[in-house]
Design a protein around this motif. Structure first.
Motif, PDB file in Angstrom:
ATOM      1  N   GLY A 128      26.254  -0.619   8.738  1.00  0.00           N
ATOM      2  CA  GLY A 128      26.350   0.825   8.992  1.00  0.00           C
ATOM      3  C   GLY A 128      25.103   1.371   9.677  1.00  0.00           C
ATOM      4  O   GLY A 128      25.187   2.150  10.629  1.00  0.00           O
ATOM      5  N   GLY A 129      23.948   0.921   9.194  1.00  0.00           N
ATOM      6  CA  GLY A 129      22.686   1.398   9.776  1.00  0.00           C
ATOM      7  C   GLY A 129      22.501   0.916  11.207  1.00  0.00           C
ATOM      8  O   GLY A 129      21.965   1.638  12.063  1.00  0.00           O
ATOM      9  N   MET A 130      22.933  -0.339  11.475  1.00  0.00           N
ATOM     10  CA  MET A 130      22.841  -0.858  12.849  1.00  0.00           C
ATOM     11  C   MET A 130      23.754  -0.052  13.777  1.00  0.00           C
ATOM     12  O   MET A 130      23.371   0.302  14.896  1.00  0.00           O
ATOM     13  CB  MET A 130      23.224  -2.348  12.891  1.00  0.00           C
ATOM     14  N   ALA A 131      24.963   0.239  13.300  1.00  0.00           N
ATOM     15  CA  ALA A 131      25.899   1.021  14.128  1.00  0.00           C
ATOM     16  C   ALA A 131      25.290   2.388  14.459  1.00  0.00           C
ATOM     17  O   ALA A 131      25.382   2.880  15.586  1.00  0.00           O
ATOM     18  CB  ALA A 131      27.227   1.181  13.400  1.00  0.00           C
ATOM     19  N   GLN A 132      24.640   2.978  13.451  1.00  0.00           N
ATOM     20  CA  GLN A 132      24.023   4.286  13.685  1.00  0.00           C
ATOM     21  C   GLN A 132      22.889   4.175  14.709  1.00  0.00           C
ATOM     22  O   GLN A 132      22.702   5.053  15.555  1.00  0.00           O
ATOM     23  CB  GLN A 132      23.521   4.867  12.358  1.00  0.00           C
ATOM     24  N   ARG A 133      22.150   3.056  14.673  1.00  0.00           N
ATOM     25  CA  ARG A 133      21.079   2.861  15.668  1.00  0.00           C
ATOM     26  C   ARG A 133      21.657   2.683  17.065  1.00  0.00           C
ATOM     27  O   ARG A 133      21.043   3.100  18.050  1.00  0.00           O
ATOM     28  CB  ARG A 133      20.204   1.671  15.273  1.00  0.00           C
ATOM     29  N   VAL A 134      22.838   2.054  17.171  1.00  0.00           N
ATOM     30  CA  VAL A 134      23.490   1.954  18.490  1.00  0.00           C
ATOM     31  C   VAL A 134      23.821   3.360  18.998  1.00  0.00           C
ATOM     32  O   VAL A 134      23.615   3.681  20.177  1.00  0.00           O
ATOM     33  CB  VAL A 134      24.783   1.102  18.419  1.00  0.00           C
ATOM     34  N   ALA A 135      24.309   4.199  18.081  1.00  0.00           N
ATOM     35  CA  ALA A 135      24.650   5.576  18.482  1.00  0.00           C
ATOM     36  C   ALA A 135      23.399   6.318  18.957  1.00  0.00           C
ATOM     37  O   ALA A 135      23.452   7.108  19.906  1.00  0.00           O
ATOM     38  CB  ALA A 135      25.307   6.305  17.313  1.00  0.00           C
ATOM     39  N   ILE A 136      22.276   6.073  18.295  1.00  0.00           N
ATOM     40  CA  ILE A 136      21.018   6.707  18.714  1.00  0.00           C
ATOM     41  C   ILE A 136      20.612   6.176  20.093  1.00  0.00           C
ATOM     42  O   ILE A 136      20.239   6.943  20.989  1.00  0.00           O
ATOM     43  CB  ILE A 136      19.908   6.455  17.661  1.00  0.00           C
ATOM     44  N   ALA A 137      20.733   4.856  20.281  1.00  0.00           N
ATOM     45  CA  ALA A 137      20.401   4.255  21.578  1.00  0.00           C
ATOM     46  C   ALA A 137      21.278   4.829  22.687  1.00  0.00           C
ATOM     47  O   ALA A 137      20.806   5.098  23.800  1.00  0.00           O
ATOM     48  CB  ALA A 137      20.560   2.731  21.509  1.00  0.00           C
ATOM     49  N   ARG A 138      22.561   5.043  22.375  1.00  0.00           N
ATOM     50  CA  ARG A 138      23.495   5.587  23.371  1.00  0.00           C
ATOM     51  C   ARG A 138      23.031   6.968  23.848  1.00  0.00           C
ATOM     52  O   ARG A 138      23.098   7.277  25.043  1.00  0.00           O
ATOM     53  CB  ARG A 138      24.891   5.655  22.748  1.00  0.00           C
TER      54      ARG A 138
END
Ligand SMILES: Nc1ncnc2c1ncn2[C@@H]1O[C@H](COP(=O)(O)OP(=O)(O)OP(=O)(O)O)[C@@H](O)[C@H]1O
Ligand SMILES: [Mg+2]
Length: 250
Positions: A128-138
């Protein structure tokens, strides 16, 4: 320029009128970083969606320079499950940048959130935390003029959260986007905001200027003082349970 002028958003929920946002007048100066705090349901996401242009106000006005690009990090990651990490980050850049520039923006953004190694992973393979970091990167890869963040770090462990808070401040200082950061976490608001907007039940009830240099430390007595006084105002209201918890912590 980013401004709400007497902006309201009302909903009809099963015949009951909900004033998610009620007559909010608030200016977010260009190049500033503002944190918005308030308890669950007070209208923070609604305010952010109005600023993003994703929701229209029921009355009042939202002013945003039409030329300004907007990047949003939602409260949930909202990745496209059939695209790998790099393709998710690249998605909003398609058609706007050359392939080479797009690759450079994606690489830089993935490095900032420490996800370079999983660039070929699919969302289902991420925590979940990695997915959220992808969203931040996006959002970061777009290098937007306006960066709107809805609880971007709340799914992260304390260490990752701290390092991404620093990344945000570094990027803000380097590129000076107008940042609006919604958070439940009063300490985070004080660590990251030049000012903190306090919300309650659809209204903005306060705005505090935090005149401290970046980066800030949670243990700095000035940070602790601001945190305490904002918390006292926000929980000082009518809720006996939160009041009791708060007074027990003093
Ligand atoms: N699309 C919608 N339809 C109906 N009601 C809505 C809608 N979006 C928000 N609301 C209502 O508006 C109010 C404010 O919601 P909002 O999501 O802005 O709160 P929030 O401060 O972001 O809360 P949280 O901290 O839990 O995310 C709530 O009462 C919610 O039920
Ligand atoms: Mg919300």
């Amino acid at each position: 320029m980013l401004e709400l002028i007497d902006a309201s958003r009302h909903y009809d929920v099963a015949g009951r009128a909900v004033r998610a946002l009620d007559g909010v007048r608030e200016l977010f100066p260009a190049g500033s970083i503002t944190a918005v705090v308030g308890r669950s349901g007070c209208g923070k996401t609604t305010l952010l969606r109005l600023l993003a242009g994703l929701t229209e106000p029921s009355s009042g006005e939202v002013r945003r320079a039409p030329s300004h690009s907007v990047g949003v990090v939602f409260q949930e990651a909202r990745l496209m499950p059939w695209l790998d990490v790099a393709a998710n980050v690249a998605f909003p850049l398609k058609g706007r940048l050359s392939d080479a520039d797009m690759a450079a923006h994606v690489d830089e953004a993935l490095a900032l959130v420490s996800l370079t190694e999983v660039r070929r992973a699919l969302p289902v393979q991420l925590s979940g935390g990695m997915a959220q970091r992808v969203a931040i990167a996006r959002a970061l890869a777009q290098q937007p003029d306006i960066l709107l963040l809805d609880e971007p770090f709340s799914a992260l462990d304390a260490f990752t959260r701290r390092s991404l808070q620093r990344v945000l401040i570094d990027i803000w200082r380097a590129r000076r986007p107008t940042v609006v950061l919604v958070t439940h976490d009063v300490e985070e608001a004080v660590l990251l905001g030049e000012s903190v907007v306090e919300m309650e039940a659809g209204h903005v009830v306060g705005r505090v200027t935090i005149d401290l240099p970046f980066p800030r430390e949670a243990t700095d007595p000035a940070v602790v003082d601001h945190r305490r006084s904002i918390l006292a105002r926000l929980v000082g209201g009518t809720d006996p349970v939160t009041q009791a918890i708060h007074s027990g912590r003093k």
